[in-house]
Structures are given as C-alpha cells and as structure tokens.
Design a protein around this motif. Structure first.
Motif, short mmCIF file in Angstrom:
data_model
loop_
_atom_site.label_atom_id
_atom_site.label_comp_id
_atom_site.label_asym_id
_atom_site.label_seq_id
_atom_site.Cartn_x
_atom_site.Cartn_y
_atom_site.Cartn_z
N ASP A 123 40.26 35.21 50.74
CA ASP A 123 40.35 36.25 49.72
C ASP A 123 39.46 37.46 50.11
O ASP A 123 38.47 37.49 51.05
CB ASP A 123 39.70 35.78 48.54
CG ASP A 123 40.28 36.64 47.17
OD1 ASP A 123 41.02 37.25 47.63
OD2 ASP A 123 39.42 36.39 46.34
N PHE A 124 39.95 38.66 49.94
CA PHE A 124 39.28 39.97 50.36
C PHE A 124 39.59 40.91 49.07
O PHE A 124 40.65 40.89 48.25
CB PHE A 124 39.62 40.42 51.56
CG PHE A 124 40.96 40.60 51.78
CD1 PHE A 124 41.79 41.96 51.36
CD2 PHE A 124 41.79 39.66 52.30
CE1 PHE A 124 43.04 42.17 51.33
CE2 PHE A 124 43.19 39.97 52.50
CZ PHE A 124 43.89 41.09 51.95
N THR A 125 38.63 41.93 49.08
CA THR A 125 38.85 43.29 48.34
C THR A 125 38.96 44.78 49.18
O THR A 125 38.07 44.79 49.89
CB THR A 125 38.22 43.14 47.06
OG1 THR A 125 38.06 41.99 46.20
CG2 THR A 125 38.52 44.62 46.22
N GLU A 166 41.95 49.61 44.64
CA GLU A 166 41.55 48.71 45.25
C GLU A 166 42.80 47.56 45.28
O GLU A 166 43.53 47.49 44.43
CB GLU A 166 40.41 48.20 45.09
CG GLU A 166 40.27 47.46 43.85
CD GLU A 166 38.76 47.04 43.52
OE1 GLU A 166 37.65 47.54 44.14
OE2 GLU A 166 38.79 46.21 42.78
N ARG A 202 43.19 43.20 45.83
CA ARG A 202 42.40 42.01 45.94
C ARG A 202 43.51 41.02 46.28
O ARG A 202 44.44 40.89 45.46
CB ARG A 202 41.66 41.69 44.61
CG ARG A 202 40.95 40.31 44.88
CD ARG A 202 40.42 39.76 43.67
NE ARG A 202 39.33 40.83 43.01
CZ ARG A 202 38.08 40.92 43.06
NH1 ARG A 202 37.55 40.00 44.04
NH2 ARG A 202 37.34 41.81 42.54
N SER A 229 43.60 37.79 46.00
CA SER A 229 43.67 36.54 44.85
C SER A 229 44.37 37.27 43.79
O SER A 229 45.20 36.40 43.20
CB SER A 229 42.56 36.03 44.58
OG SER A 229 41.66 37.06 44.22
N ASP A 230 44.58 38.58 43.63
CA ASP A 230 45.41 39.24 42.18
C ASP A 230 46.79 39.05 42.54
O ASP A 230 47.57 39.11 41.81
CB ASP A 230 44.77 40.41 42.19
CG ASP A 230 43.52 40.43 41.37
OD1 ASP A 230 42.92 39.46 41.02
OD2 ASP A 230 42.85 41.68 41.60
N ASP A 289 40.36 49.24 55.80
CA ASP A 289 39.13 48.19 56.13
C ASP A 289 38.39 49.20 57.42
O ASP A 289 38.36 48.70 58.50
CB ASP A 289 39.95 47.15 57.05
CG ASP A 289 38.90 46.01 57.29
OD1 ASP A 289 37.81 45.96 56.78
OD2 ASP A 289 39.38 45.33 58.13
N VAL A 336 37.26 42.77 56.80
CA VAL A 336 38.53 41.79 56.60
C VAL A 336 39.19 41.35 57.66
O VAL A 336 39.57 40.17 57.86
CB VAL A 336 39.44 42.57 55.46
CG1 VAL A 336 40.45 41.59 55.15
CG2 VAL A 336 38.75 42.82 54.26
#
Length: 201
Positions: free
Chosen positions: A66-68, A76, A78, A80-81, A149, A154
C-alpha cells in the motif's frame, strides 16, 4: 565345411556388432535425454528467478504494497482506497524515451478504452520534480492525472530498477502481472491481459 564354419563365424560377429551398435546408439539417445532436460529446466528457473530479483522487489501473487502519493496539481491517491477495482500502476520518468512512447498511447488504448470499468490507472512519475512533469505535460500534450513519486519511495517498494515498469493489481490487491519496458507488440498483449483481468469477476 571349413568355409561354412568361417561364414557362420563372420555372420555371428556381424550380428554381434550390429547389436552392440544398436545398444550404443540407444544409450546415446535415451540416457542423456533426462539429465540435460532437467539441467536446462533448472537453469531456466534459476534464470527467471535471477531476472525477477534483479528488477523487482515484489512478485506475481504478492499482495501489492500500500502507498499514498501526491497528485500533480493537488490531491493524493491511496492504493488501498481502490480495493475492488483492477489497478494498473505505472512507473515512468520524463527523461525516459520508452516511457514517452508508452504514455503517448495510454489515453486511447487504456484510459478511453476502459472508461466506466472498475479500473484505475496510476501514472507515478519516478524521481521527477513538479516542474519537469509540467514541462513534459505541456510538450507532449498529456492531460491525464499523474502521481508524483519524487523520492522514489513507492518505486522502491515494488522495483529495484527499470522503467517503464507496470504492475497489474487485481480487485483483491494482488499483483497478477509485471511488465518491464515497452514495445508495441508487448503493449498490445498487455492491454488484452488488462481487459481479461477486468472481466474476471
């Protein structure tokens, strides 16, 4: 009688030589076939593993880290969203010619093609400044959303080196395919795989 005996001896010797020849040829054909095949298989597996470890931190079947990331222009994203959608994570850079070739096709071949589907495309610029991204967008006419990034944080969760670098992630958040580099032929196959993954509900 003597002549016939010699003839029989010669015939017997000839048959013996033929049998020995058949045995030798049979050994040459059948015995090596198992070992070299196994050796070749082993070396191919080792080579594939070496290539994977050389370029990627993650592998097919892994849960995608996962990352944002901040978006160019604000906001932004994310990972997982986006659970429940198929996600294509693309790492690129402004100085990379193959990346520019790939990005010049994605609007029509991916974004427009899969509009309305349960699909998200994250374009993550690796190591570029906001100014470099702005210049590339202006020069190339790219209007689609881009993630930034800047510190490659990431990218380092997924890869060791190499761009363009694509990770196809399924609805459960697992990596189903990794694509490194760009060619029109491989890209076309990749688009078909994206469509297949989207339709696999």
């Amino acid at each position: 009688m003597k002549f016939e005996r010699k003839k029989r001896q010669k015939n017997g010797t000839l048959w013996l030589l033929i049998v020995l020849l058949i045995v030798v040829v049979g050994l040459m054909i059948f015995l090596p076939s198992g070992e070299p095949a196994q050796a070749a298989e082993g070396s191919a597996t080792e080579q594939a593993a070496a290539e994977e470890s050389e370029y990627d931190v993650v592998a097919v079947g892994d849960q995608a880290p996962d990352f944002t990331l901040p978006m160019y222009g604000g906001g932004e994203v994310r990972l997982s969203d986006l659970r429940g959608k198929v996600v294509l994570l693309n790492f690129w850079a402004t100085w990379c010619p193959p990346c520019m070739q790939e990005l010049s096709t994605v609007q029509q071949e991916i974004i427009d093609r899969f509009a309305g589907e349960e699909f998200a495309f994250i374009f993550a610029s690796r190591g570029d400044t906001e100014e470099q991204i702005a210049k590339t967008r202006s020069e190339r006419g790219f209007n689609f959303p881009m993630a930034m990034d800047k510190e490659q944080a990431v990218f380092n969760l997924y890869a060791k080196k190499g761009i363009p670098h694509n990770y196809l992630i399924d609805r459960e958040g697992r990596i189903v395919h990794i694509e490194l580099g760009y060619s029109p032929e491989e890209f076309a196959k990749f688009v078909e795989l994206i469509e297949k993954t989207i339709n696999n509900k």
